[in-house]
Design an enzyme around this catalytic site. Structure first.
Site, PDB file in Angstrom:
ATOM      1  CB  THR A  74     -53.889 -12.157  29.689  1.00 39.74           C
ATOM      2  OG1 THR A  74     -52.572 -12.627  29.961  1.00 39.74           O
ATOM      3  CG2 THR A  74     -54.730 -13.299  29.162  1.00 39.74           C
ATOM      4  CG  HIS A 124     -42.832  -5.863  28.915  1.00 42.37           C
ATOM      5  ND1 HIS A 124     -43.164  -6.516  27.753  1.00 42.37           N
ATOM      6  CD2 HIS A 124     -43.686  -6.335  29.851  1.00 42.37           C
ATOM      7  CE1 HIS A 124     -44.169  -7.354  27.985  1.00 42.37           C
ATOM      8  NE2 HIS A 124     -44.492  -7.250  29.264  1.00 42.37           N
ATOM      9  CG  ASP A 157     -43.742  -9.057  32.498  1.00 40.23           C
ATOM     10  OD1 ASP A 157     -44.602  -8.244  32.093  1.00 40.23           O
ATOM     11  OD2 ASP A 157     -43.910 -10.285  32.480  1.00 40.23           O
ATOM     12  CG  HIS A 195     -41.938 -12.665  27.917  1.00 40.65           C
ATOM     13  ND1 HIS A 195     -41.584 -11.764  28.905  1.00 40.65           N
ATOM     14  CD2 HIS A 195     -43.239 -12.399  27.613  1.00 40.65           C
ATOM     15  CE1 HIS A 195     -42.626 -10.991  29.188  1.00 40.65           C
ATOM     16  NE2 HIS A 195     -43.645 -11.357  28.418  1.00 40.65           N
TER      17      HIS A 195
END
Length: 377
Positions: A97, A59, A273, A222
Site C-alpha cells: 500500500t 511475494h 505475503d 490473493h
C-alpha cells in the site's frame, strides 16, 4: 547427499545428489571413489528423507508493509532466519500500500543484503498505485537496467486501497513490463494484488481480450478471498495467466477446490505475503484489526496440503518450486537437475519436518536448526 528420495519435482526414486560449490553436479549413483579425491567433501546420509528443490516465495515484503492503521502499524523488515527456517531459498520482494515511506531503492538494498547473507533474491518494481513508483524513470527502464527487477508489482485491483486505474492504464503498465522483460531477458510479468472488490479479475480478462498482451505476463495473487474470485482465477489460468494462493489456514481446502473445478495446476503457485500486513476491514472499509504475515505459513501450508488434505508430493511440490520458477523465468531455480543452483531441502519423509536447507550450495539449516543468521540477528 546419499540415499534420499528425490523429487525434482517429479519423483526420481532413491538417488544420490552431488553438489559442487553452488551447483548441482550430478543426480544418480555417486561412486565412493569421490571420497578418495584430495578435496574437502561432506557426505550427508539422506536415508529416510525427501530431497526436493528449495521453496521459491514470489511475494514477500522484505522491508515490511502495512501502515493502513497509521504509522505505528507499519510492519518490520524481514530477517534471514525467518526465510530459511521456512525452507525458502529464493524470494521476490515487493512494496504494498505504502509507496511513500517505503522506497524502491530501500527494497533493492534489502534484496542485495539478503543475497549477500546467502539466499537468492529478486524484486518487483512498483506498489499498489498506478502510475507506480520506480527506481529509474519507468517500469521498462527498471527491468532493463536494474539487475534484481524481474517484473512490476504488486499492483492493486478490486480493492479500496488501489488507485482505481482504468483498463487502459493497466494495459499500458503490463505492456511496459513485458517490453522491459523482452529487452533484458527477464520474466517481465506484472504481479497483481487482487482485493475483495466486486470487479474481481474483470480488468485482466478484458486486457487479454482487447490488447496484445500475452497471458503469461499476468500473475495475480490473493485469489482465495471467495469462491467467486477463485472461479474467476481458474478461468484466467485456463487462458494462460499465472495465479497465486496466499498461504493461510485454509490453503489445502482451496487447493482441492481449484483442482475439483478444473484449475490448471501448471499455472498455480503458493506464496507467503511474508511481513506484509494482514488488515481486517468491515463492510464500510473501516480498519478493524491488523496482523503480520509469516513466511513460515507457506511451509506449514505446503505440509498441511500433503499430510492433512491427502494430496501427493508430486502434485504440491511444483506449486512452491517449478511452477513459480516458470512464471518468473528463473531458469536455474525450482528444479533439481544438473547445472541448476543447489537450492535443496531435505525433509523427514513421514512428518515433512525440515532437516537441512541449502541455498546455492551453502547449508543454512542443519538438523532443523538455523546455522546461518542475518548480520544483525
Amino acid at each position: 547427499m546419499k540415499n534420499g528420495e528425490v523429487y525434482a519435482p517429479e519423483y526420481l526414486g532413491k538417488q544420490d545428489v552431488l553438489v559442487i560449490d553452488n551447483k548441482i553436479a550430478q543426480i544418480g549413483a555417486v561412486s565412493d571413489k569421490i571420497l578418495e579425491v584430495d578435496l574437502e567433501i561432506e557426505v550427508i546420509n539422506a536415508e529416510g528423507c525427501i530431497i526436493m528443490p528449495g521453496i521459491i516465495d514470489p511475494h514477500v515484503h522484505l522491508i515490511g508493509g502495512g501502515g493502513e492503521g497509521g504509522f505505528a502499524t507499519r510492519t518490520p523488515e524481514i530477517q534471514l532466519s525467518d526465510i530459511v527456517r521456512s525452507g525458502i531459498t529464493t524470494v521476490v520482494g515487493c512494496l504494498g500500500t505504502d509507496g511513500t515511506t517505503r522506497h524502491m531503492t530501500s527494497l533493492l538494498a534489502k534484496a542485495r543484503g539478503l543475497e549477500e547473507e546467502g539466499i537468492s533474491t529478486y524484486i518487483y518494481t512498483g506498489n499498489y498505485h498506478v502510475p507506480t513508483p520506480t527506481i529509474t524513470s519507468s517500469v521498462k527502464d527498471d527491468l532493463i537496467i536494474v539487475d534484481k527487477v524481474i517484473g512490476a508489482g504488486e499492483i492493486a485491483l478490486s480493492d479500496s486501497r488501489s488507485a482505481q486505474p482504468s483498463v487502459h492504464e493497466i494495459a499500458k503498465l503490463v505492456a511496459e513490463a513485458r517490453v522491459g522483460g523482452l529487452l533484458s531477458g527477464k520474466a517481465g510479468v506484472t504481479h497483481f494484488h487482487i482485493g475483495p472488490g466486486k470487479q474481481r479479475l474483470q480488468f485482466l480478462h478484458q486486457i487479454m481480450e482487447e490488447y496484445e498482451i500475452p497471458a503469461a505476463k499476468i500473475y495475480c495473487t490473493h485469489i482465495t478471498r471467495s469462491p467467486e474470485l477463485m472461479n474467476d482465477a481458474i478461468a484466467l489460468a485456463k487462458k494462460g495467466a499465472f495465479v497465486d494462493m496466499t498461504a493461510a489456514s485454509d490453503t489445502g481446502e482451496w487447493f482441492g477446490y481449484y483442482i475439483e473445478n478444473g484449475g490448471d495446476l501448471q499455472q498455480l503457485t503458493f506464496s507467503s505475503d511474508g511481513n506484509g500486513s494482514l488488515p481486517v476491514f468491515d463492510e464500510h472499509g473501516k480498519l478493524m484489526g491488523i496482523g503480520v504475515a509469516s513466511t513460515y505459513t507457506l511451509y506449514e501450508q505446503f505440509v498441511a496440503t500433503v499430510l492433512e488434505r491427502g494430496f501427493t508430493l508430486e502434485e504440491v511440490i511444483p506449486v512452491v518450486t517449478s511452477n513459480t520458477a516458470t512464471a518468473l523465468h528463473l531458469t536455474k531455480k525450482g528444479r533439481l537437475t544438473q547445472g541448476n543452483d543447489a537450492d535443496i531441502l531435505l525433509l523427514e519423509k513421514d512428518s515433512l519436518a525440515i532437516k537441512h536447507v541449502f541455498a546455492k550450495g551453502k547449508q543454512m539449516v542443519k538438523n532443523g536448526e538455523v546455522i546461518i543468521k542475518g548480520t544483525f540477528e
